[in-house]
Design an enzyme around this catalytic site. Structure first.
Site, PDB file in Angstrom:
ATOM      1  N   THR A  19       0.856  -1.183   0.000  1.00 55.26           N
ATOM      2  CA  THR A  19       0.000   0.000   0.000  1.00 55.26           C
ATOM      3  C   THR A  19       0.890   1.231   0.000  1.00 55.26           C
ATOM      4  O   THR A  19       1.994   1.206   0.535  1.00 55.26           O
ATOM      5  CB  THR A  19      -0.951   0.045   1.219  1.00 55.26           C
ATOM      6  N   GLY A  23      -2.413   6.228   5.845  1.00 53.43           N
ATOM      7  CA  GLY A  23      -3.405   5.969   6.893  1.00 53.43           C
ATOM      8  C   GLY A  23      -3.591   4.473   7.088  1.00 53.43           C
ATOM      9  O   GLY A  23      -3.659   3.973   8.217  1.00 53.43           O
ATOM     10  N   GLU A  60      -4.271  -3.965 -12.505  1.00 54.53           N
ATOM     11  CA  GLU A  60      -5.713  -3.763 -12.641  1.00 54.53           C
ATOM     12  C   GLU A  60      -6.441  -4.665 -11.645  1.00 54.53           C
ATOM     13  O   GLU A  60      -6.237  -5.887 -11.659  1.00 54.53           O
ATOM     14  CB  GLU A  60      -6.163  -4.102 -14.059  1.00 54.53           C
ATOM     15  N   ASP A  89      -7.619  -6.061   0.434  1.00 57.91           N
ATOM     16  CA  ASP A  89      -8.698  -5.421  -0.307  1.00 57.91           C
ATOM     17  C   ASP A  89      -9.926  -5.476   0.591  1.00 57.91           C
ATOM     18  O   ASP A  89     -10.114  -6.450   1.323  1.00 57.91           O
ATOM     19  CB  ASP A  89      -8.972  -6.139  -1.633  1.00 57.91           C
ATOM     20  N   PHE A 180     -13.640   7.129   7.822  1.00 56.56           N
ATOM     21  CA  PHE A 180     -13.636   7.466   6.401  1.00 56.56           C
ATOM     22  C   PHE A 180     -14.688   6.606   5.707  1.00 56.56           C
ATOM     23  O   PHE A 180     -15.351   5.767   6.337  1.00 56.56           O
ATOM     24  CB  PHE A 180     -12.246   7.211   5.797  1.00 56.56           C
ATOM     25  N   TYR A 182     -17.543   4.635   4.299  1.00 48.75           N
ATOM     26  CA  TYR A 182     -18.934   4.400   4.689  1.00 48.75           C
ATOM     27  C   TYR A 182     -19.130   4.342   6.209  1.00 48.75           C
ATOM     28  O   TYR A 182     -20.193   3.941   6.681  1.00 48.75           O
ATOM     29  CB  TYR A 182     -19.429   3.100   4.038  1.00 48.75           C
ATOM     30  N   ASP A 183     -18.119   4.739   6.985  1.00 48.99           N
ATOM     31  CA  ASP A 183     -18.236   4.685   8.452  1.00 48.99           C
ATOM     32  C   ASP A 183     -19.489   5.387   8.990  1.00 48.99           C
ATOM     33  O   ASP A 183     -20.113   4.875   9.926  1.00 48.99           O
ATOM     34  CB  ASP A 183     -16.991   5.290   9.121  1.00 48.99           C
ATOM     35  N   ARG A 209     -10.590  -5.097   9.256  1.00 44.49           N
ATOM     36  CA  ARG A 209      -9.139  -5.143   9.040  1.00 44.49           C
ATOM     37  C   ARG A 209      -8.442  -5.817  10.224  1.00 44.49           C
ATOM     38  O   ARG A 209      -7.576  -6.663  10.054  1.00 44.49           O
ATOM     39  CB  ARG A 209      -8.585  -3.717   8.870  1.00 44.49           C
TER      40      ARG A 209
HETATM   41  P1  IMP Z   1      -9.818  -0.543   0.450  1.00 43.12           P
HETATM   42  O1  IMP Z   1      -9.749  -1.756  -0.411  1.00 43.12           O
HETATM   43  O2  IMP Z   1      -9.416  -0.821   1.876  1.00 43.12           O
HETATM   44  O3  IMP Z   1      -9.097   0.629  -0.127  1.00 43.12           O
HETATM   45  O4  IMP Z   1     -11.352  -0.129   0.565  1.00 43.12           O
HETATM   46  C1  IMP Z   1     -12.175   0.095  -0.567  1.00 43.12           C
HETATM   47  C2  IMP Z   1     -13.339   0.973  -0.189  1.00 43.12           C
HETATM   48  O5  IMP Z   1     -14.181   0.297   0.763  1.00 43.12           O
HETATM   49  C3  IMP Z   1     -12.946   2.272   0.489  1.00 43.12           C
HETATM   50  O6  IMP Z   1     -12.707   3.273  -0.466  1.00 43.12           O
HETATM   51  C4  IMP Z   1     -14.173   2.588   1.324  1.00 43.12           C
HETATM   52  O7  IMP Z   1     -15.152   3.211   0.547  1.00 43.12           O
HETATM   53  C5  IMP Z   1     -14.674   1.205   1.715  1.00 43.12           C
HETATM   54  N1  IMP Z   1     -14.138   0.813   3.034  1.00 43.12           N
HETATM   55  C6  IMP Z   1     -13.225  -0.165   3.294  1.00 43.12           C
HETATM   56  N2  IMP Z   1     -12.972  -0.236   4.614  1.00 43.12           N
HETATM   57  C7  IMP Z   1     -13.732   0.710   5.190  1.00 43.12           C
HETATM   58  C8  IMP Z   1     -13.899   1.123   6.549  1.00 43.12           C
HETATM   59  O8  IMP Z   1     -13.278   0.626   7.502  1.00 43.12           O
HETATM   60  N3  IMP Z   1     -14.790   2.124   6.742  1.00 43.12           N
HETATM   61  C9  IMP Z   1     -15.490   2.722   5.749  1.00 43.12           C
HETATM   62  N4  IMP Z   1     -15.356   2.394   4.478  1.00 43.12           N
HETATM   63  C10 IMP Z   1     -14.482   1.384   4.188  1.00 43.12           C
END
Ligand code: IMP
Length: 228
Positions: A19, A23, A60, A89, A180, A182-183, A209
């Site tokens: 990554t 954050g 991709e 992911d 951040f 959809y929290d 996570r």
């Molecule tokens: P990523 O794969 O962790 O980058 O997450 C993809 C998308 O899922 C993010 O852009 C958020 O819209 C949503 N998302 C993933 N984890 C969270 C979270 O802990 N809180 C809120 N939205 C999340």
């Protein structure tokens, strides 16, 4: 261990956390740090490795599942660097939307939207789906966040994976200012507050996570054997 500073290798080498998002790297560290210590590995991220990560082409992410996308990333960067590589992911899955937006969570609603606009659009879609399904009240509001973690090794041929899910329901309107994505519209099961109303430490203690990282931590023997 500071995920934003280049660190030396551990006694058994370096793990690449695939990554460049500061954050996310910071969020991973409290649980990942002890795992790496236990394995004798130092940590690199795409931001600390090479030219700030800019030298690496981006893969991709066209998988159908979180695990497929995490594997695409882990294999890609492991193949490029030769380092054992951990990728993640994640996203939000709504029962009423057949598991959507799922792997499309980051892109839901199209490009150029703010987190708030994406969340508002998702709630609108949910209300429409609930009306169409005839399930009123809380019935149709079930949802979960999922994280998939994939560790790739050996020029990307071998992988191990773990998942974490945080179950809950969708709020009726956005509340809260922490976090951040959809929290503000997700209420964890058994709770009354959205993730955005919870202190970061409280969210991290229960998040998808952290659940995936705990699953990884409990698998340390298998990881050690995998690393050889
Ligand atoms: P990523 O794969 O962790 O980058 O997450 C993809 C998308 O899922 C993010 O852009 C958020 O819209 C949503 N998302 C993933 N984890 C969270 C979270 O802990 N809180 C809120 N939205 C999340």
């Amino acid at each position: 261990m500071d995920p934003l500073q280049p660190a030396g290798p551990g006694p058994r080498g370096t793990l690449l956390l695939a990554t460049s998002n500061e954050g996310k790297a910071r969020e991973f560290l409290p649980l990942l740090g002890p795992i790496l210590d236990g394995l004798g590995l130092g940590l690199a991220t795409l931001a600390t490795l090479g030219d700030g990560g800019r030298a690496f082409p981006v893969p991709e992410e066209d998988g159908q599942t979180f695990a497929e996308n995490a594997a695409i990333k882990a294999r890609h960067y492991c193949g490029l660097t030769g380092l054992p590589t951990l990728a993640d992911d994640s996203g939000l899955c709504l029962e009423a939307l057949g598991g959507g937006p799922g792997v499309l969570s980051a892109r839901f609603g199209g490009p150029g939207l703010s987190d708030g606009q994406r969340a508002a659009m998702l709630l609108d879609n949910l209300e429409a789906a609930i009306v169409a399904s005839g399930k009123p009240g809380r019935l149709g509001r079930g949802a979960f966040f999922e994280t998939a973690l994939v560790l790739a090794l050996g020029g990307s041929r071998k992988t191990l994976s773990w998942t974490g899910r945080l179950h809950g329901r969708m709020a009726s309107s956005p509340i809260g200012s922490h976090g951040f994505g959809y929290d503000p519209i997700f209420v964890p099961r058994g709770g009354r507050r959205t993730l955005a109303q919870m202190a970061p430490e409280a969210k991290n203690a229960i998040s998808h996570r952290s659940l995936a990282l705990r699953a990884m931590a409990s698998d340390i023997g298998r990881i050690r054997a995998f690393l050889g």
